[in-house]
Write a protein that holds these residues in place. Structure first.
Motif, PDB file in Angstrom:
ATOM      1  N   GLY A 183      17.170 -36.501 -24.115  1.00 20.05           N
ATOM      2  CA  GLY A 183      16.504 -36.597 -25.400  1.00 20.05           C
ATOM      3  C   GLY A 183      16.080 -38.000 -25.791  1.00 20.05           C
ATOM      4  N   TYR A 184      16.075 -38.937 -24.821  1.00 19.64           N
ATOM      5  CA  TYR A 184      15.728 -40.322 -25.120  1.00 19.64           C
ATOM      6  C   TYR A 184      14.341 -40.678 -24.593  1.00 19.64           C
ATOM      7  N   THR A 185      13.637 -41.494 -25.356  1.00 19.58           N
ATOM      8  CA  THR A 185      12.351 -42.042 -24.934  1.00 19.58           C
ATOM      9  C   THR A 185      12.597 -43.335 -24.151  1.00 19.58           C
ATOM     10  N   PRO A 186      11.562 -43.882 -23.495  1.00 24.82           N
ATOM     11  CA  PRO A 186      11.732 -45.171 -22.815  1.00 24.82           C
ATOM     12  C   PRO A 186      12.244 -46.273 -23.750  1.00 24.82           C
ATOM     13  N   LEU A 187      11.725 -46.315 -24.974  1.00 24.00           N
ATOM     14  CA  LEU A 187      12.162 -47.334 -25.927  1.00 24.00           C
ATOM     15  C   LEU A 187      13.640 -47.178 -26.258  1.00 24.00           C
ATOM     16  N   MET A 188      14.072 -45.958 -26.449  1.00 22.15           N
ATOM     17  CA  MET A 188      15.482 -45.722 -26.768  1.00 22.15           C
ATOM     18  C   MET A 188      16.385 -46.124 -25.603  1.00 22.15           C
ATOM     19  N   GLU A 189      15.952 -45.824 -24.380  1.00 20.86           N
ATOM     20  CA  GLU A 189      16.752 -46.206 -23.211  1.00 20.86           C
ATOM     21  C   GLU A 189      16.842 -47.728 -23.092  1.00 20.86           C
ATOM     22  N   ALA A 190      15.729 -48.408 -23.325  1.00 25.06           N
ATOM     23  CA  ALA A 190      15.736 -49.873 -23.262  1.00 25.06           C
ATOM     24  C   ALA A 190      16.669 -50.449 -24.315  1.00 25.06           C
ATOM     25  N   ALA A 191      16.649 -49.855 -25.505  1.00 27.94           N
ATOM     26  CA  ALA A 191      17.514 -50.327 -26.585  1.00 27.94           C
ATOM     27  C   ALA A 191      18.983 -50.066 -26.275  1.00 27.94           C
ATOM     28  N   ARG A 192      19.270 -48.891 -25.723  1.00 32.04           N
ATOM     29  CA  ARG A 192      20.656 -48.550 -25.367  1.00 32.04           C
ATOM     30  C   ARG A 192      21.244 -49.538 -24.368  1.00 32.04           C
ATOM     31  N   GLU A 193      20.384 -50.015 -23.456  1.00 31.81           N
ATOM     32  CA  GLU A 193      20.851 -50.926 -22.408  1.00 31.81           C
ATOM     33  C   GLU A 193      20.766 -52.395 -22.821  1.00 31.81           C
ATOM     34  N   GLY A 194      20.222 -52.655 -24.001  1.00 24.99           N
ATOM     35  CA  GLY A 194      20.167 -54.026 -24.496  1.00 24.99           C
ATOM     36  C   GLY A 194      19.102 -54.893 -23.873  1.00 24.99           C
ATOM     37  N   HIS A 195      18.011 -54.286 -23.386  1.00 23.30           N
ATOM     38  CA  HIS A 195      16.942 -55.048 -22.742  1.00 23.30           C
ATOM     39  C   HIS A 195      15.935 -55.509 -23.800  1.00 23.30           C
ATOM     40  N   GLU A 196      16.184 -56.670 -24.358  1.00 26.23           N
ATOM     41  CA  GLU A 196      15.391 -57.161 -25.481  1.00 26.23           C
ATOM     42  C   GLU A 196      13.917 -57.333 -25.129  1.00 26.23           C
ATOM     43  N   GLU A 197      13.632 -57.908 -23.957  1.00 21.87           N
ATOM     44  CA  GLU A 197      12.243 -58.131 -23.557  1.00 21.87           C
ATOM     45  C   GLU A 197      11.518 -56.801 -23.361  1.00 21.87           C
ATOM     46  N   MET A 198      12.233 -55.820 -22.819  1.00 28.23           N
ATOM     47  CA  MET A 198      11.640 -54.501 -22.625  1.00 28.23           C
ATOM     48  C   MET A 198      11.356 -53.835 -23.967  1.00 28.23           C
ATOM     49  N   VAL A 199      12.301 -53.948 -24.888  1.00 33.48           N
ATOM     50  CA  VAL A 199      12.102 -53.387 -26.227  1.00 33.48           C
ATOM     51  C   VAL A 199      10.873 -54.011 -26.876  1.00 33.48           C
ATOM     52  N   ALA A 200      10.735 -55.327 -26.740  1.00 38.34           N
ATOM     53  CA  ALA A 200       9.584 -56.021 -27.321  1.00 38.34           C
ATOM     54  C   ALA A 200       8.277 -55.532 -26.700  1.00 38.34           C
ATOM     55  N   LEU A 201       8.279 -55.338 -25.380  1.00 35.82           N
ATOM     56  CA  LEU A 201       7.079 -54.851 -24.697  1.00 35.82           C
ATOM     57  C   LEU A 201       6.680 -53.475 -25.216  1.00 35.82           C
ATOM     58  N   LEU A 202       7.647 -52.588 -25.341  1.00 35.10           N
ATOM     59  CA  LEU A 202       7.348 -51.226 -25.773  1.00 35.10           C
ATOM     60  C   LEU A 202       6.924 -51.180 -27.238  1.00 35.10           C
ATOM     61  N   LEU A 203       7.581 -51.970 -28.081  1.00 32.19           N
ATOM     62  CA  LEU A 203       7.195 -52.011 -29.494  1.00 32.19           C
ATOM     63  C   LEU A 203       5.790 -52.578 -29.663  1.00 32.19           C
ATOM     64  N   ALA A 204       5.410 -53.484 -28.773  1.00 29.95           N
ATOM     65  CA  ALA A 204       4.073 -54.081 -28.835  1.00 29.95           C
ATOM     66  C   ALA A 204       2.980 -53.051 -28.564  1.00 29.95           C
ATOM     67  N   GLY A 206       2.881 -50.274 -30.045  1.00 25.88           N
ATOM     68  CA  GLY A 206       2.709 -49.510 -31.271  1.00 25.88           C
ATOM     69  C   GLY A 206       3.642 -48.329 -31.406  1.00 25.88           C
ATOM     70  N   ILE A 207       4.713 -48.310 -30.609  1.00 27.87           N
ATOM     71  CA  ILE A 207       5.666 -47.205 -30.687  1.00 27.87           C
ATOM     72  C   ILE A 207       6.492 -47.327 -31.961  1.00 27.87           C
ATOM     73  N   HIS A 208       6.762 -46.190 -32.599  1.00 30.56           N
ATOM     74  CA  HIS A 208       7.618 -46.185 -33.782  1.00 30.56           C
ATOM     75  C   HIS A 208       9.069 -46.225 -33.330  1.00 30.56           C
ATOM     76  N   SER A 209       9.866 -47.102 -33.928  1.00 26.19           N
ATOM     77  CA  SER A 209      11.242 -47.309 -33.458  1.00 26.19           C
ATOM     78  C   SER A 209      12.222 -46.269 -33.962  1.00 26.19           C
ATOM     79  N   GLY A 210      11.791 -45.380 -34.835  1.00 25.56           N
ATOM     80  CA  GLY A 210      12.733 -44.430 -35.419  1.00 25.56           C
ATOM     81  C   GLY A 210      12.703 -43.054 -34.795  1.00 25.56           C
ATOM     82  N   HIS A 211      12.179 -42.912 -33.572  1.00 23.84           N
ATOM     83  CA  HIS A 211      12.101 -41.605 -32.914  1.00 23.84           C
ATOM     84  C   HIS A 211      13.500 -41.057 -32.665  1.00 23.84           C
ATOM     85  N   GLY A 212      13.727 -39.804 -33.032  1.00 26.31           N
ATOM     86  CA  GLY A 212      15.000 -39.159 -32.727  1.00 26.31           C
ATOM     87  C   GLY A 212      16.001 -39.318 -33.855  1.00 26.31           C
TER      88      GLY A 212
END
Length: 225
Positions: A183-204, A206-212
């Motif tokens: 039930g996780y999106t790529p952004l959620m998986e990146a956040a779960r693993e603490g990959h800050e640069e990846m989170v920044a890339l995905l948020l850039a 235009g992904i909404h951070s509140g999915h799920g």
């Protein structure tokens, strides 16, 4: 050779040795000599396997022995054999980042979107290396998750923190909102693993951070430090 007692053995004319062992110790010329000159036309069909289910071609691809791969393919090695993990030679080459080996396999017609039986892995989902992924995508690999798969290539790249690979997948049209079997999106998986640069890339993108049920920001700050 009879003194070697490796973990994984091939049975050839009543003698035992490890193809991987030879590859680790000597160059590809020696490996070809052992395989071909000593009547070792092994693992060319599904009836001859190296335990646990790996063929000579599988080992050569995993080890990146390009010359050996070419000889085995020329002599008729089965390019679509699966080992006990359900991986084909192309999957092993992609997983290890051997671009030229993967290129040769594709030239010989390796199935680019073949999936393993249990975890539905493909060569692309196993590729953690940008250049291998680029070759696979250029050759027709599916960038998004097939219906029966557990994880998309982008989700796995995000989970592993492979930013350049993720950027390439996004460039090629990867679905940013694809949900995996948990039930996780790529952004959620990146956040779960603490990959800050990846989170920044995905948020850039235009992904909404509140999915799920939990936002990605909440997941990020749940990670122990």
């Amino acid at each position: 050779m009879n003194n070697w007692m490796p973990h994984n053995k091939c049975i050839i004319h009543s003698s035992q040795f490890s193809v991987r062992d030879i590859g680790d110790r000597f160059d590809s010329g020696v490996l070809m000599y052992v395989l071909l000159c000593f009547s070792c036309l092994i693992c060319f069909s599904s009836s001859f396997y190296c335990f646990p289910g790996n063929t000579a071609l599988t080992y050569a691809c995993a080890g990146g022995f390009l010359d050996v791969v070419k000889v085995l393919l020329k002599e008729g090695a089965n390019i679509e054999d699966h080992n006990e993990n359900g991986h084909t030679p192309l999957m092993e080459a992609a997983s290890a980042g051997h671009v030229e080996v993967a290129r040769v396999l594709l030239e010989y017609g390796a199935g680019i979107n073949t999936h393993s039986n249990e975890f539905k892995e493909s060569a692309l989902t196993l590729a953690c290396y940008k250049e291998v992924a680029r070759l696979l995508l250029d050759s027709g690999a599916q960038v998004n998750m097939p219906a029966d798969s557990f994880e998309s290539p982008l989700t796995l790249a995000a989970c592993g923190g492979h930013v350049e690979l993720a950027a390439l997948l996004i460039e090629r049209g990867a679905n940013l909102e694809e949900v995996n079997d948990e039930g996780y999106t790529p952004l959620m998986e990146a956040a779960r693993e603490g990959h800050e640069e990846m989170v920044a890339l995905l948020l850039a993108q235009g992904i909404h951070s509140g999915h799920g049920s939990q936002s990605c920001v909440e997941l990020y700050f749940m990670i122990p430090v």
